[in-house]
Design a protein around this motif. Structure first.
Motif, PDB file in Angstrom:
ATOM      1  N   LEU A  98       0.802  -1.224   0.000  1.00 15.21           N
ATOM      2  CA  LEU A  98       0.000   0.000   0.000  1.00 15.21           C
ATOM      3  C   LEU A  98       0.839   1.280   0.000  1.00 15.21           C
ATOM      4  O   LEU A  98       0.329   2.345  -0.345  1.00 15.21           O
ATOM      5  N   ALA A  99       2.108   1.188   0.379  1.00 19.98           N
ATOM      6  CA  ALA A  99       2.960   2.381   0.482  1.00 19.98           C
ATOM      7  C   ALA A  99       2.979   3.223  -0.793  1.00 19.98           C
ATOM      8  O   ALA A  99       2.898   4.459  -0.709  1.00 19.98           O
ATOM      9  N   PRO A 100       3.060   2.637  -1.986  1.00 18.22           N
ATOM     10  CA  PRO A 100       3.070   3.459  -3.198  1.00 18.22           C
ATOM     11  C   PRO A 100       1.778   4.255  -3.425  1.00 18.22           C
ATOM     12  O   PRO A 100       1.767   5.221  -4.179  1.00 18.22           O
ATOM     13  N   LEU A 101       0.696   3.876  -2.748  1.00 13.08           N
ATOM     14  CA  LEU A 101      -0.578   4.564  -2.923  1.00 13.08           C
ATOM     15  C   LEU A 101      -0.701   5.816  -2.057  1.00 13.08           C
ATOM     16  O   LEU A 101      -1.570   6.647  -2.289  1.00 13.08           O
ATOM     17  N   ILE A 102       0.159   5.967  -1.067  1.00 10.17           N
ATOM     18  CA  ILE A 102       0.061   7.096  -0.130  1.00 10.17           C
ATOM     19  C   ILE A 102       0.168   8.448  -0.851  1.00 10.17           C
ATOM     20  O   ILE A 102      -0.667   9.321  -0.618  1.00 10.17           O
ATOM     21  N   PRO A 103       1.161   8.657  -1.741  1.00  7.88           N
ATOM     22  CA  PRO A 103       1.213   9.953  -2.434  1.00  7.88           C
ATOM     23  C   PRO A 103      -0.052  10.239  -3.245  1.00  7.88           C
ATOM     24  O   PRO A 103      -0.517  11.381  -3.289  1.00  7.88           O
ATOM     25  N   MET A 104      -0.614   9.214  -3.843  1.00  6.80           N
ATOM     26  CA  MET A 104      -1.834   9.405  -4.615  1.00  6.80           C
ATOM     27  C   MET A 104      -2.987   9.810  -3.692  1.00  6.80           C
ATOM     28  O   MET A 104      -3.765  10.709  -4.016  1.00  6.80           O
TER      29      MET A 104
END
Length: 117
Positions: A98-104
């Motif tokens: 899920l970490a890559p979704l945080i900026p989005m």
């Protein structure tokens, strides 16, 4: 030595413990090693001891509520001992996924705040 105990828990699918009901009746229950699909429920159970007892023993809510305080705590503590290592591994994998979704998500929240003003 701990490895042998872990292997036995895995092979047996959990660990049996003796519990006592408020009536004085004693019973042996298995505190189950939860499968992958039950990990979200394990985390829910961290805040709800009665739910945790039901989850890991397969017993009813009525049964869970009829345990003595000490027996209820023993089941919850054994549930943690048996399942926490797998739950930790599961949550670490989920966090990485899920970490890559945080900026989005942050960008979406910023846009939402701008639209609200």
């Amino acid at each position: 030595m701990a490895e042998d105990k872990d292997s036995q828990v895995i092979a047996k699918g959990g660990q049996e413990i003796e519990v006592q009901l408020e009536t004085g009746h004693r019973e042996t229950v298995k505190v189950k090693l939860l499968p992958l699909g039950k990990m979200p429920d394990f985390f829910k159970g961290l805040d709800d001891d009665i739910f945790m007892i039901q989850l890991v023993t397969g017993k009813t809510k009525r049964f869970a509520e009829s345990l003595t305080f000490d027996s209820g705590m023993e089941v919850v503590e054994k549930a943690h001992e048996v399942n926490f290592p797998n739950a930790l591994r599961w949550s670490e994998r989920r966090a990485k996924r899920l970490a890559p979704l945080i900026p989005m998500a942050e960008k979406g929240m910023k846009i939402q705040r701008q639209l609200m003003t």
